[in-house]
Design an enzyme around this catalytic site. Structure first.
Site, PDB file in Angstrom:
ATOM      1  N   TYR A  11      -4.555  -5.358 -11.946  1.00  0.00           N
ATOM      2  CA  TYR A  11      -5.169  -4.030 -11.962  1.00  0.00           C
ATOM      3  C   TYR A  11      -5.775  -3.787 -13.334  1.00  0.00           C
ATOM      4  CZ  TYR A  11      -2.112  -3.306  -7.922  1.00  0.00           C
ATOM      5  OH  TYR A  11      -1.479  -3.420  -6.713  1.00  0.00           O
ATOM      6  N   HIS A  41      -6.867  -0.001  -6.375  1.00  0.00           N
ATOM      7  CA  HIS A  41      -7.234  -1.324  -5.869  1.00  0.00           C
ATOM      8  C   HIS A  41      -7.117  -2.325  -7.016  1.00  0.00           C
ATOM      9  CE1 HIS A  41      -9.535  -4.151  -3.467  1.00  0.00           C
ATOM     10  NE2 HIS A  41     -10.317  -4.365  -4.503  1.00  0.00           N
ATOM     11  N   LYS A  71     -12.076  -8.637  -4.289  1.00  0.00           N
ATOM     12  CA  LYS A  71     -11.562  -8.900  -5.632  1.00  0.00           C
ATOM     13  C   LYS A  71     -12.303 -10.104  -6.220  1.00  0.00           C
ATOM     14  CE  LYS A  71      -6.936  -7.662  -3.996  1.00  0.00           C
ATOM     15  NZ  LYS A  71      -6.993  -6.210  -4.213  1.00  0.00           N
TER      16      LYS A  71
END
Lengths: 361, 361
Positions: B297, B308, B339
């Site tokens: 993160y 997210h 990601k």
């Protein structure tokens, strides 16, 4: 309510049988007393339902779990899973190796368990042989087999692990066993050339038939089809291709397969499964983009639109050990692209297809 | 237009320079003639733009590619990629080891190349050292480095491979270096107990501060925090935790780390990167669900909603070899959950963060 640690159990009296077992499904009655597993006792202790004594000394929660974790392998893992299942409203019976989980509202003695839940740390690989034996145990008594993997962060991932034919026959929708018939080729045979790790078929008509009717290969240009090694062997063994090297020398399928095994050490293992999938009517294509050996279509005729492939398949050996972080990634990826994740292992001619389905409990 | 095979080139005359190089960007002029690489010649031949002669004999496309593939390693791979790029409208210059790709509408000699494209078979692992040296070559001349991987099915996956700081500083949004200050703990220190592969901190206030303010661990119940091994070491080294075993014996961070390495052989390598990420202001947590070491993160304070995670990170050794099907799966999974996929390798204190971004050309 007072309970006592005795050996690997925490023991309650007749009152415990009434209030904990009969009302709550905790423990197992034995000779007029109640045997609680350490995880059950820890859970009841954390809720203030029992007191636990060891040699006359009352143990608080932390001393008790320190003690229990020293006595029982993976106590803390099992506790994490047990607590999670209880908090989700399941009735859970704890045995030495697993949990029996009852449908919500059900409990031990009133109805059969629905699932066996087997707890594992992400750090401990599972040999395929062990997994199959656990699955068989559950299957023999018609229970769902659930693998609960506790990760480094103490989060739990649940997998329903089952044979791929658990919900019906494991077969695809391609009917004809031979690509010639399927493609309407009437025993045509084409020359194709091995370019190290792929095969080029330079025949416009046959290329197009193979690609559009039975989804072999990939068109390189209007005249030529690029075939993978398993595809080329499959077609050659069925008389559709005549293989040769770049210098024009003809290649028997035997020599071709030896070359293929030099290029890809897993070629034979993959081919065995490839062939079985073809015989089941599936369309296996490479799974490279997903990090697996194959992506598999139930049916595919690219003359229309290429459909969604139904599952990813990875070929493993009979002696395989599942490294759980790797398995986790594979299943997650399959799920994120709406596919099933299936592993295939050849046990001397019989191929086991094992599906890992991530589930929410 | 007639051309001749000479050595590893196909040679055209002055007319070829005018019509192929000047008008189309094919080949390189040399001493009044035009040197075409085999892939360029094959492409021009397939389009009917040239004829190719070898010792006076005119070669058709198939004989020519059989010849070229015997002369040049990975000819067929390069041809597949070259053809793909040309058909997408790029101007491409072929050298011995790679392609230089010009922006659409551009061509060699008129403007600088934008990217170096390096072609690889999915079957040939790439050592990290080789990858870094290729990346450096491109970076030194300010080119984008693109890896084009040709899979078994002859499909191409393109990766933009770059250092994670290529688009700006590689850092997170957590400001305070020490969790005590960040969590407002004022040098509180808590006892915590190692349960084989996780640590339990039984202090309600500190647990809650660590979890809600700086996202360490996972709450086990209202009073207790479950910490991972790297989290526990990080906190212990900063005086936030006093570690002990289940039997109450105190554990130095040194002994703790040795225990951790017995449980997880990669612990030290992972911890080195974990610590570096923390110092950069990131919040690393386990990536088990994604099959990687960490999910990371930029900033996370779970007292609000957990955000997210921005990237997945896998720790590799300096001697690592990328097995391309594995890398492909990891990048695909990262992308499918929005990601970035980053690899980290420790080169004696300097950690290289390398991102693989799958791109469409």
């Amino acid at each position: 309510m007072k309970t006592q640690i005795k050996g690997t159990y925490v023991i309650g009296d007749a009152e415990a049988i009434a209030s904990l077992y009969e009302a709550g499904g905790f423990g197992r009655p034995r000779d007029g007393s109640l045997q609680l597993r350490f995880v059950e006792a820890a859970y009841l202790l954390s809720r203030g339902r029992i007191e636990i004594f060891k040699n006359g000394q009352n143990l608080d929660f932390d001393p008790f779990i320190h003690f229990a974790a020293q006595q029982e392998d993976f106590f803390e893992l099992k506790y994490i899973v047990y607590k999670d299942l209880k908090e989700r409203g399941y009735s859970v019976q704890s045995s030495a190796s697993d949990f029996r989980v009852y449908p919500r509202g059900g409990k031990p003695g009133k109805m059969p368990a629905k699932s066996y839940v087997f707890v594992r740390s992400e750090r401990v690989p599972i040999p395929l042989s062990e997994l199959l034996s656990l699955m068989n145990e559950a299957q023999n008594v018609r229970k769902q087999f659930i693998l609960a993997v506790v990760d480094e962060e103490s989060d739990i991932t649940f997998y329903d692990v089952k044979r791929a034919d658990a919900a019906g026959r494991f077969e695809g929708g391609m009917s004809a066993p031979f690509p010639q018939e399927a493609a309407g080729m009437n025993k045509l045979a084409a020359d194709a050339v091995l370019f190290k790790e792929r095969v080029i078929l330079a025949d416009r008509k046959i290329s197009e038939l193979l690609y559009t009717k039975v989804f072999f290969g990939k068109m390189m240009d209007d005249d030529r089809l690029l075939l993978s090694l398993p595809e080329a062997r499959y077609l050659a063994e069925r008389g559709v291709l005549k293989l040769s090297g770049m210098d024009g020398t003809s290649l028997s399928t035997n020599v071709f397969s030896k070359n293929a095994s030099l290029i890809d050490a897993e070629f034979e293992a993959k081919y065995t499964v490839y062939q079985d999938l073809k015989e089941r009517g599936f369309v296996p294509k490479t799974g490279f983009k997903f990090g697996t050996h194959f992506r598999v279509y139930r049916k595919a005729e690219p003359s229309d639109k290429i459909p969604h492939s139904e599952f990813l398949l990875h070929v493993i050996s009979a002696g395989h050990e599942f490294k759980l972080p790797v398995t986790s990634g594979a299943v997650r990826l399959a799920n994120s692209v709406r596919k099933r994740m299936i592993y295939a292992a050849d046990f001397g001619g019989k191929i086991e297809y094992i599906e890992f389905e991530r589930i929410k409990m």
